[in-house]
Enzyme design. Structure first.
Site, mmCIF file in Angstrom:
data_model
loop_
_atom_site.group_PDB
_atom_site.id
_atom_site.type_symbol
_atom_site.label_atom_id
_atom_site.label_comp_id
_atom_site.label_asym_id
_atom_site.label_seq_id
_atom_site.Cartn_x
_atom_site.Cartn_y
_atom_site.Cartn_z
ATOM 1 N N ASN A 150 -6.783 -14.889 -29.118
ATOM 2 C CA ASN A 150 -8.194 -15.129 -28.773
ATOM 3 C C ASN A 150 -9.185 -14.278 -29.573
ATOM 4 O OD1 ASN A 150 -7.506 -12.796 -27.386
ATOM 5 N ND2 ASN A 150 -8.798 -13.260 -25.631
ATOM 6 N N CYS A 206 -10.428 -11.818 -22.555
ATOM 7 C CA CYS A 206 -9.852 -10.992 -21.495
ATOM 8 C C CYS A 206 -10.953 -10.422 -20.610
ATOM 9 C CB CYS A 206 -9.007 -9.878 -22.083
ATOM 10 S SG CYS A 206 -9.882 -8.987 -23.365
ATOM 11 N N GLU A 215 -2.592 -3.845 -23.344
ATOM 12 C CA GLU A 215 -3.909 -4.367 -22.948
ATOM 13 C C GLU A 215 -3.672 -5.787 -22.448
ATOM 14 O OE1 GLU A 215 -6.524 -2.523 -22.943
ATOM 15 O OE2 GLU A 215 -5.742 -0.867 -24.134
ATOM 16 N N GLU A 263 -7.831 1.199 -26.303
ATOM 17 C CA GLU A 263 -8.009 0.817 -27.699
ATOM 18 C C GLU A 263 -9.425 1.222 -28.096
ATOM 19 O OE1 GLU A 263 -5.166 -1.983 -29.254
ATOM 20 O OE2 GLU A 263 -6.359 -3.401 -28.137
HETATM 21 P P1 NAD Z 1 0.840 -13.811 -24.535
HETATM 22 O O1 NAD Z 1 1.281 -12.674 -23.686
HETATM 23 O O2 NAD Z 1 1.444 -15.122 -24.292
HETATM 24 O O3 NAD Z 1 1.125 -13.483 -26.074
HETATM 25 C C1 NAD Z 1 0.609 -12.334 -26.711
HETATM 26 C C2 NAD Z 1 1.485 -12.000 -27.902
HETATM 27 O O4 NAD Z 1 2.771 -11.606 -27.435
HETATM 28 C C3 NAD Z 1 1.744 -13.179 -28.843
HETATM 29 O O5 NAD Z 1 1.768 -12.728 -30.169
HETATM 30 C C4 NAD Z 1 3.119 -13.647 -28.415
HETATM 31 O O6 NAD Z 1 3.825 -14.326 -29.424
HETATM 32 C C5 NAD Z 1 3.787 -12.337 -28.085
HETATM 33 N N1 NAD Z 1 4.938 -12.431 -27.191
HETATM 34 C C6 NAD Z 1 5.211 -13.408 -26.284
HETATM 35 N N2 NAD Z 1 6.372 -13.137 -25.660
HETATM 36 C C7 NAD Z 1 6.842 -11.967 -26.162
HETATM 37 C C8 NAD Z 1 7.976 -11.159 -25.898
HETATM 38 N N3 NAD Z 1 8.895 -11.507 -24.979
HETATM 39 N N4 NAD Z 1 8.128 -10.011 -26.592
HETATM 40 C C9 NAD Z 1 7.203 -9.632 -27.503
HETATM 41 N N5 NAD Z 1 6.108 -10.364 -27.800
HETATM 42 C C10 NAD Z 1 5.921 -11.514 -27.128
HETATM 43 O O7 NAD Z 1 -0.749 -13.862 -24.410
HETATM 44 P P2 NAD Z 1 -1.763 -14.900 -25.083
HETATM 45 O O8 NAD Z 1 -1.678 -16.186 -24.355
HETATM 46 O O9 NAD Z 1 -1.579 -14.927 -26.553
HETATM 47 O O10 NAD Z 1 -3.164 -14.198 -24.787
HETATM 48 C C11 NAD Z 1 -3.859 -14.361 -23.606
HETATM 49 C C12 NAD Z 1 -3.697 -13.158 -22.710
HETATM 50 O O11 NAD Z 1 -4.077 -11.984 -23.429
HETATM 51 C C13 NAD Z 1 -4.608 -13.181 -21.505
HETATM 52 O O12 NAD Z 1 -3.894 -12.749 -20.374
HETATM 53 C C14 NAD Z 1 -5.716 -12.194 -21.857
HETATM 54 O O13 NAD Z 1 -6.363 -11.626 -20.756
HETATM 55 C C15 NAD Z 1 -4.947 -11.199 -22.643
HETATM 56 N N6 NAD Z 1 -5.836 -10.413 -23.502
HETATM 57 C C16 NAD Z 1 -6.069 -9.118 -23.145
HETATM 58 C C17 NAD Z 1 -6.936 -8.344 -23.900
HETATM 59 C C18 NAD Z 1 -7.189 -6.917 -23.522
HETATM 60 O O14 NAD Z 1 -7.614 -6.152 -24.383
HETATM 61 N N7 NAD Z 1 -6.981 -6.505 -22.286
HETATM 62 C C19 NAD Z 1 -7.564 -8.897 -25.032
HETATM 63 C C20 NAD Z 1 -7.305 -10.224 -25.351
HETATM 64 C C21 NAD Z 1 -6.423 -10.968 -24.575
#
Ligand code: NAD
Length: 501
Positions: A157, A289, A255, A469
């Site tokens: 995102n 997020c 995060e 961060e």
């Molecule tokens: P996601 O957890 O599905 O994926 C995030 C990353 O992790 C991707 O690169 C994915 O390929 C990788 N991943 C998935 N499974 C994994 C595993 N088993 N081991 C290691 N890596 C793995 O999240 P998303 O759908 O890409 O993003 C949306 C989420 O991110 C929402 O919950 C949002 O709130 C959160 N987010 C948080 C912040 C923050 O700073 N708090 C910022 C942006 C997004």
């Protein structure tokens, strides 16, 4: 980046070379505004690619850690200058691959520029401490030292901003990097790595693996050679990442999700609150997020607020983010569309009142993409699932409250603690909220989105694991303190014993 006549075929970046994945398998990167458009293909990397990338990063570490921090910083600075030149092109590619409107995509690249410049300045500081010794003729000081290879796992995102939040401080501190970027935004990650490489980053200092999380992300977390794991994404995946990293005592920052609330008190400037709620809830199609997904409104203003808010929401223009008039882009993919649709059904069944939206947008060209009409539920009770769970889409719940204390209790009654906001003209109410809202970020008279890179970013409870961060706080993730004592007395001196008594 290799190119075919149709769409580019992206590669991993390992040891200074753009490489095919070992498997030779690729995945599609499609435009969420029109899923028939293939933006490109990218590697379906596996553990073998992760292994090669870690090995390259480990080899490069021995030289990079000894490169003076101001020299490392100059490379980051040059990367920032390169991004300025390519901002428009990179932003357009970002919009094509993940859908956010062009204005916001430019902001995303700008955030990476800001982070590069901020960290470049830090190259001539990276301050430690000097402090008096309890013994004569002895000097005490601390210095930050890198850890080794940093595994950076990022979501789709903020395709350039989040990789920059992690890579810039990691590199500045003297670590080498393996970046695993998200499946829905591989092209922006390639652009990011290209900019750093063109700026002069030596081979192996940054490596990029693209592919599915379980296949090439999890191996980075498991591998004992990575000493830092920085993850941004969902709470479910973050929990797994955190457990594995803890098993090996790695530095780990997580995060994760949010369920952010704006509180609007009776004395708020209504126009300003409406503007803030509209931007907070529907900016980036609610896929931040920090997105505002709850609006807690005091009863005196409640009806008036809903009427005016819904009227504005209905005027939002959906469309391809590349078109100048578009205000709300598509959801990122089919899965997100299903998830948002499911939550609207849950809200209906829970008895919330659907004020507008609530369904996929299929008029004209929108039917080719994953568009969802901006949705407002009113009369939401804090215990409903739509008021507690992260939806990550253009759906906002309006919840009535009796006053500030009630509002703060509602705001805090979720598992997440990322961002919150309060609209009021009362300075006492503002300071109480700043103290009592249990989130890592609190805004007064501004929406829940809008972080700046030189301040810490992160959340409490199930949003994070206590690290931050951005800002200088992020340096603690990417370095360790080394404590240095120099005794120049010429004889043995014993701390706590030779007290002079
Ligand atoms: P996601 O957890 O599905 O994926 C995030 C990353 O992790 C991707 O690169 C994915 O390929 C990788 N991943 C998935 N499974 C994994 C595993 N088993 N081991 C290691 N890596 C793995 O999240 P998303 O759908 O890409 O993003 C949306 C989420 O991110 C929402 O919950 C949002 O709130 C959160 N987010 C948080 C912040 C923050 O700073 N708090 C910022 C942006 C997004």
């Amino acid at each position: 980046m290799a190119s075919t006549s149709t769409a580019p075929v992206l590669r991993n970046f390992i040891a200074g070379e753009w490489r095919e994945p070992v498997s030779r398998q690729h995945l599609d990167n499609r435009n969420p505004a029109d899923a028939s458009q293939l933006v490109g293909r990218f590697p379906a990397s596996g553990p073998e690619d992760a292994d090669l990338a870690i090995a390259a990063a480990q080899e490069a570490y021995s030289t990079w850690r000894l490169t003076p921090a101001p020299r490392r910083a100059e490379i980051l600075f040059r990367a920032g200058q390169i991004l300025i030149q390519r901002k428009d092109a990179f932003a357009a590619d970002m919009t094509r691959e993940m859908g956010k409107v062009l204005l916001e995509a430019r902001g995303d690249v700008q955030e990476a520029i800001d982070m590069l410049f901020f960290m470049a300045g830090e190259g001539r500081r990276l301050y430690g401490q000097t402090t008096p010794s309890e013994l004569p003729n002895k000097m005490c000081m601390t210095t930050r030292v890198p850890l080794g290879v940093a595994a950076l796992i990022t979501p789709w995102n903020f395709p350039m901003a989040i990789p920059s939040w992690k890579s810039a401080p990691a590199l500045l501190c003297g670590n080498t990097v393996v970046l695993k970027a998200a499946e829905d935004a591989p092209l922006s990650a390639v652009h990011w790595v290209e900019a750093l490489t063109e700026a002069g980053l030596p081979a192996g200092v940054i490596n990029l693996v693209l592919g599915r999380g379980e296949e090439c992300g999890a191996p980075l977390v498991r591998d004992p050679r990575t000493r830092i794991v920085s993850f941004t994404g969902s709470t479910a995946v973050g929990r797994e990442v955190g457990v594995e990293a803890a098993r090996q005592f790695k530095h780990c920052n997580l995060e994760m999700g949010g369920k952010n609330a704006i509180i609007v008190l009776d004395d708020a400037d209504l126009e300003m609150a409406l503007d803030g709620c509209l931007w907070g809830a529907f900016g980036t199609t609610g896929q931040r997020c920090t997105a505002t997904s709850r609006i807690i409104v005091q009863t005196g203003l409640y009806k008036k607020f809903i009427a005016a808010f819904v009227e504005r929401v209905k005027t939002l223009r959906l469309g391809n983010g590349l078109h100048a008039h578009t205000q709300v882009g598509p959801l990122v993919n089919e899965e997100a569309l299903q998830k948002v649709t499911g939550y609207v059904e849950i809200g209906r069944q829970e008895g919330a009142r659907l004020e507008c939206g609530g369904e996929r947008a299929i008029v004209d060209d929108l039917r080719h993409g994953y568009f969802f009409n901006p949705t407002v539920f009113s009369d939401v009770s804090p215990t409903m699932r739509i008021a507690r769970e992260e939806i990550f889409g253009p759906v906002v719940s309006v919840i009535p409250c009796s006053g500030l204390e009630d509002a703060i209790e509602i705001a805090n009654a979720v598992e997440y603690g990322l961002s919150s906001a309060l609209y009021t003209a009362n300075v006492n109410a503002a300071f109480r909220a700043l103290r009592d809202l249990d989130t890592g970020i609190v805004y007064v008279n501004a929406p829940t989105i809008g972080a700046e890179v030189h301040l810490p970013f992160g959340g409490t409870r199930n949003t994070g694991n206590g690290h931050r961060e951005s800002g200088l706080a992020t340096l603690d993730v990417y370095s360790e303190w080394k404590t240095l004592y120099v005794d120049y007395s010429g004889h043995l001196q014993r701390a706590q014993i030779d007290t002079g008594e």
